[in-house]
Scaffold this motif. Structure first.
Motif, PDB file in Angstrom:
ATOM      1  N   ASP A 180       0.849  -1.185   0.000  1.00 26.24           N
ATOM      2  CA  ASP A 180       0.000   0.000   0.000  1.00 26.24           C
ATOM      3  C   ASP A 180       0.886   1.237   0.000  1.00 26.24           C
ATOM      4  O   ASP A 180       1.945   1.252   0.624  1.00 26.24           O
ATOM      5  CB  ASP A 180      -0.903   0.002   1.249  1.00 26.24           C
ATOM      6  N   HIS A 181       0.460   2.263  -0.722  1.00 30.49           N
ATOM      7  CA  HIS A 181       1.230   3.500  -0.831  1.00 30.49           C
ATOM      8  C   HIS A 181       0.269   4.679  -0.706  1.00 30.49           C
ATOM      9  O   HIS A 181      -0.525   4.955  -1.595  1.00 30.49           O
ATOM     10  CB  HIS A 181       1.961   3.539  -2.181  1.00 30.49           C
ATOM     11  N   LEU A 182       0.354   5.344   0.434  1.00 33.66           N
ATOM     12  CA  LEU A 182      -0.457   6.521   0.727  1.00 33.66           C
ATOM     13  C   LEU A 182       0.447   7.733   0.884  1.00 33.66           C
ATOM     14  O   LEU A 182       1.674   7.595   0.866  1.00 33.66           O
ATOM     15  CB  LEU A 182      -1.239   6.296   2.035  1.00 33.66           C
ATOM     16  N   MET A 183      -0.154   8.903   1.069  1.00 35.26           N
ATOM     17  CA  MET A 183       0.620  10.120   1.333  1.00 35.26           C
ATOM     18  C   MET A 183      -0.131  10.993   2.318  1.00 35.26           C
ATOM     19  O   MET A 183      -1.347  11.107   2.237  1.00 35.26           O
ATOM     20  CB  MET A 183       0.842  10.909   0.042  1.00 35.26           C
ATOM     21  N   ILE A 184       0.612  11.605   3.233  1.00 33.48           N
ATOM     22  CA  ILE A 184       0.051  12.648   4.092  1.00 33.48           C
ATOM     23  C   ILE A 184       0.348  13.979   3.412  1.00 33.48           C
ATOM     24  O   ILE A 184       1.503  14.273   3.087  1.00 33.48           O
ATOM     25  CB  ILE A 184       0.672  12.641   5.501  1.00 33.48           C
ATOM     26  N   VAL A 185      -0.707  14.766   3.198  1.00 30.51           N
ATOM     27  CA  VAL A 185      -0.581  16.043   2.488  1.00 30.51           C
ATOM     28  C   VAL A 185      -1.278  17.127   3.308  1.00 30.51           C
ATOM     29  O   VAL A 185      -2.441  16.955   3.677  1.00 30.51           O
ATOM     30  CB  VAL A 185      -1.240  15.950   1.089  1.00 30.51           C
ATOM     31  N   PRO A 186      -0.589  18.221   3.609  1.00 25.96           N
ATOM     32  CA  PRO A 186      -1.266  19.317   4.311  1.00 25.96           C
ATOM     33  C   PRO A 186      -2.424  19.860   3.473  1.00 25.96           C
ATOM     34  O   PRO A 186      -2.321  19.941   2.244  1.00 25.96           O
ATOM     35  CB  PRO A 186      -0.189  20.393   4.463  1.00 25.96           C
ATOM     36  N   VAL A 187      -3.526  20.215   4.124  1.00 21.63           N
ATOM     37  CA  VAL A 187      -4.652  20.828   3.428  1.00 21.63           C
ATOM     38  C   VAL A 187      -4.206  22.170   2.840  1.00 21.63           C
ATOM     39  O   VAL A 187      -4.495  22.491   1.689  1.00 21.63           O
ATOM     40  CB  VAL A 187      -5.855  21.014   4.394  1.00 21.63           C
ATOM     41  N   ARG A 188      -3.474  22.906   3.642  1.00 23.59           N
ATOM     42  CA  ARG A 188      -2.955  24.221   3.208  1.00 23.59           C
ATOM     43  C   ARG A 188      -1.734  23.999   2.321  1.00 23.59           C
ATOM     44  O   ARG A 188      -0.860  23.195   2.619  1.00 23.59           O
ATOM     45  CB  ARG A 188      -2.573  25.037   4.448  1.00 23.59           C
ATOM     46  N   HIS A 189      -1.662  24.715   1.215  1.00 27.71           N
ATOM     47  CA  HIS A 189      -0.510  24.576   0.315  1.00 27.71           C
ATOM     48  C   HIS A 189       0.749  25.117   0.992  1.00 27.71           C
ATOM     49  O   HIS A 189       0.828  26.304   1.329  1.00 27.71           O
ATOM     50  CB  HIS A 189      -0.753  25.336  -0.998  1.00 27.71           C
ATOM     51  N   THR A 190       1.701  24.234   1.215  1.00 28.54           N
ATOM     52  CA  THR A 190       2.993  24.619   1.783  1.00 28.54           C
ATOM     53  C   THR A 190       4.054  23.678   1.239  1.00 28.54           C
ATOM     54  O   THR A 190       3.768  22.532   0.903  1.00 28.54           O
ATOM     55  CB  THR A 190       2.982  24.609   3.322  1.00 28.54           C
ATOM     56  N   GLY A 191       5.266  24.144   1.169  1.00 29.22           N
ATOM     57  CA  GLY A 191       6.345  23.344   0.614  1.00 29.22           C
ATOM     58  C   GLY A 191       7.324  22.811   1.638  1.00 29.22           C
ATOM     59  O   GLY A 191       8.245  22.078   1.297  1.00 29.22           O
ATOM     60  N   SER A 192       7.139  23.169   2.918  1.00 27.67           N
ATOM     61  CA  SER A 192       8.138  22.819   3.914  1.00 27.67           C
ATOM     62  C   SER A 192       7.508  22.593   5.288  1.00 27.67           C
ATOM     63  O   SER A 192       6.545  23.268   5.662  1.00 27.67           O
ATOM     64  CB  SER A 192       9.173  23.947   4.011  1.00 27.67           C
ATOM     65  N   PHE A 193       8.087  21.660   6.036  1.00 29.18           N
ATOM     66  CA  PHE A 193       7.664  21.452   7.423  1.00 29.18           C
ATOM     67  C   PHE A 193       7.877  22.720   8.250  1.00 29.18           C
ATOM     68  O   PHE A 193       7.167  22.962   9.221  1.00 29.18           O
ATOM     69  CB  PHE A 193       8.458  20.311   8.077  1.00 29.18           C
ATOM     70  N   ASP A 194       8.848  23.516   7.858  1.00 30.34           N
ATOM     71  CA  ASP A 194       9.172  24.742   8.579  1.00 30.34           C
ATOM     72  C   ASP A 194       7.994  25.713   8.629  1.00 30.34           C
ATOM     73  O   ASP A 194       7.899  26.538   9.530  1.00 30.34           O
ATOM     74  CB  ASP A 194      10.391  25.405   7.915  1.00 30.34           C
ATOM     75  N   ASP A 195       7.074  25.588   7.670  1.00 35.91           N
ATOM     76  CA  ASP A 195       5.915  26.475   7.594  1.00 35.91           C
ATOM     77  C   ASP A 195       4.726  25.989   8.413  1.00 35.91           C
ATOM     78  O   ASP A 195       3.710  26.667   8.482  1.00 35.91           O
ATOM     79  CB  ASP A 195       5.457  26.630   6.133  1.00 35.91           C
ATOM     80  N   PHE A 196       4.811  24.813   9.021  1.00 35.33           N
ATOM     81  CA  PHE A 196       3.682  24.228   9.747  1.00 35.33           C
ATOM     82  C   PHE A 196       3.301  25.045  10.972  1.00 35.33           C
ATOM     83  O   PHE A 196       4.161  25.506  11.727  1.00 35.33           O
ATOM     84  CB  PHE A 196       4.017  22.814  10.229  1.00 35.33           C
ATOM     85  N   SER A 197       1.996  25.180  11.183  1.00 36.37           N
ATOM     86  CA  SER A 197       1.482  25.753  12.434  1.00 36.37           C
ATOM     87  C   SER A 197       1.561  24.666  13.508  1.00 36.37           C
ATOM     88  O   SER A 197       1.791  23.488  13.206  1.00 36.37           O
ATOM     89  CB  SER A 197       0.024  26.183  12.245  1.00 36.37           C
ATOM     90  N   SER A 198       1.328  25.033  14.752  1.00 36.24           N
ATOM     91  CA  SER A 198       1.367  24.030  15.821  1.00 36.24           C
ATOM     92  C   SER A 198       0.264  22.984  15.631  1.00 36.24           C
ATOM     93  O   SER A 198       0.462  21.800  15.916  1.00 36.24           O
ATOM     94  CB  SER A 198       1.275  24.689  17.194  1.00 36.24           C
ATOM     95  N   GLU A 199      -0.897  23.383  15.125  1.00 36.94           N
ATOM     96  CA  GLU A 199      -1.980  22.431  14.850  1.00 36.94           C
ATOM     97  C   GLU A 199      -1.592  21.465  13.723  1.00 36.94           C
ATOM     98  O   GLU A 199      -1.880  20.271  13.797  1.00 36.94           O
ATOM     99  CB  GLU A 199      -3.270  23.182  14.495  1.00 36.94           C
ATOM    100  N   GLU A 200      -0.930  21.988  12.696  1.00 39.46           N
ATOM    101  CA  GLU A 200      -0.480  21.119  11.603  1.00 39.46           C
ATOM    102  C   GLU A 200       0.569  20.122  12.093  1.00 39.46           C
ATOM    103  O   GLU A 200       0.535  18.943  11.704  1.00 39.46           O
ATOM    104  CB  GLU A 200       0.072  21.965  10.441  1.00 39.46           C
ATOM    105  N   VAL A 201       1.490  20.576  12.939  1.00 42.39           N
ATOM    106  CA  VAL A 201       2.501  19.677  13.501  1.00 42.39           C
ATOM    107  C   VAL A 201       1.823  18.555  14.271  1.00 42.39           C
ATOM    108  O   VAL A 201       2.133  17.368  14.094  1.00 42.39           O
ATOM    109  CB  VAL A 201       3.493  20.443  14.416  1.00 42.39           C
ATOM    110  N   LYS A 202       0.862  18.901  15.128  1.00 44.83           N
ATOM    111  CA  LYS A 202       0.163  17.896  15.929  1.00 44.83           C
ATOM    112  C   LYS A 202      -0.570  16.898  15.043  1.00 44.83           C
ATOM    113  O   LYS A 202      -0.442  15.678  15.216  1.00 44.83           O
ATOM    114  CB  LYS A 202      -0.811  18.550  16.902  1.00 44.83           C
ATOM    115  N   ASP A 203      -1.363  17.382  14.087  1.00 38.30           N
ATOM    116  CA  ASP A 203      -2.113  16.487  13.198  1.00 38.30           C
ATOM    117  C   ASP A 203      -1.170  15.588  12.395  1.00 38.30           C
ATOM    118  O   ASP A 203      -1.423  14.391  12.236  1.00 38.30           O
ATOM    119  CB  ASP A 203      -2.990  17.287  12.235  1.00 38.30           C
ATOM    120  N   PHE A 204      -0.095  16.169  11.892  1.00 42.68           N
ATOM    121  CA  PHE A 204       0.858  15.411  11.087  1.00 42.68           C
ATOM    122  C   PHE A 204       1.464  14.267  11.907  1.00 42.68           C
ATOM    123  O   PHE A 204       1.470  13.110  11.477  1.00 42.68           O
ATOM    124  CB  PHE A 204       1.964  16.336  10.557  1.00 42.68           C
ATOM    125  N   PHE A 205       1.951  14.589  13.111  1.00 39.39           N
ATOM    126  CA  PHE A 205       2.595  13.550  13.917  1.00 39.39           C
ATOM    127  C   PHE A 205       1.593  12.532  14.470  1.00 39.39           C
ATOM    128  O   PHE A 205       1.927  11.353  14.616  1.00 39.39           O
ATOM    129  CB  PHE A 205       3.475  14.160  15.007  1.00 39.39           C
TER     130      PHE A 205
END
Length: 135
Positions: free
Chosen positions: A72-97
């Motif tokens: 199986d091959h899936l991907m986690i993709v931010p809803v908001r268009h961003t190119g880097s983890f450095d741009d993540f908000s604290s909510e995005e970091v939490k959801d991602f991890f």
């Protein structure tokens, strides 16, 4: 000779058919973001969604990863268009991890390319979730 052919086959991440489709996609992909318009283009591709992240089925899945056949091959993709983890908000970091932990628990490995990686074909950040076929 059969062993060499098997090793060379495993070096190709995608099957020949999927790779050919991917090459056509790369040539035709212009302008709009493939991940931003997934809801309009192919909503059935979305496996799971939080407020800030989508988990998508990969349109062009890998055939092999780490010398194992991919199940199986899936991907986690931010809803908001961003190119880097450095741009993540604290909510995005939490959801991602939280998603990474969930999928890691279910035997998925994960991989992301750096923004500067020339093999990265879509600039919208995406993290591959890859589960071996044997599990």
């Amino acid at each position: 000779m059969k062993i060499v052919a098997c090793i060379l086959d495993m070096m190709n991440l995608r099957s020949p058919e999927t790779q050919a489709e991917y090459e056509i996609f790369k040539q035709s992909y212009k302008g709009s973001c493939h991940f931003c318009d997934v809801v309009e283009r192919n909503p059935s591709q979305i496996v799971q969604q939080t407020m800030t992240m989508k988990v998508l089925k990969n349109d062009y899945p890998y055939q092999y990863w780490d010398k194992f056949k991919v199940g199986d091959h899936l991907m986690i993709v931010p809803v908001r268009h961003t190119g880097s983890f450095d741009d993540f908000s604290s909510e995005e970091v939490k959801d991602f991890f939280d998603l990474l932990k969930l999928y890691e628990h279910n035997h998925y490995s994960f991989y992301s390319r750096a923004p500067s990686n020339t093999a990265r074909t879509i600039m919208h950040l995406h993290t591959h979730l890859i589960k071996p076929a044997a599990l």
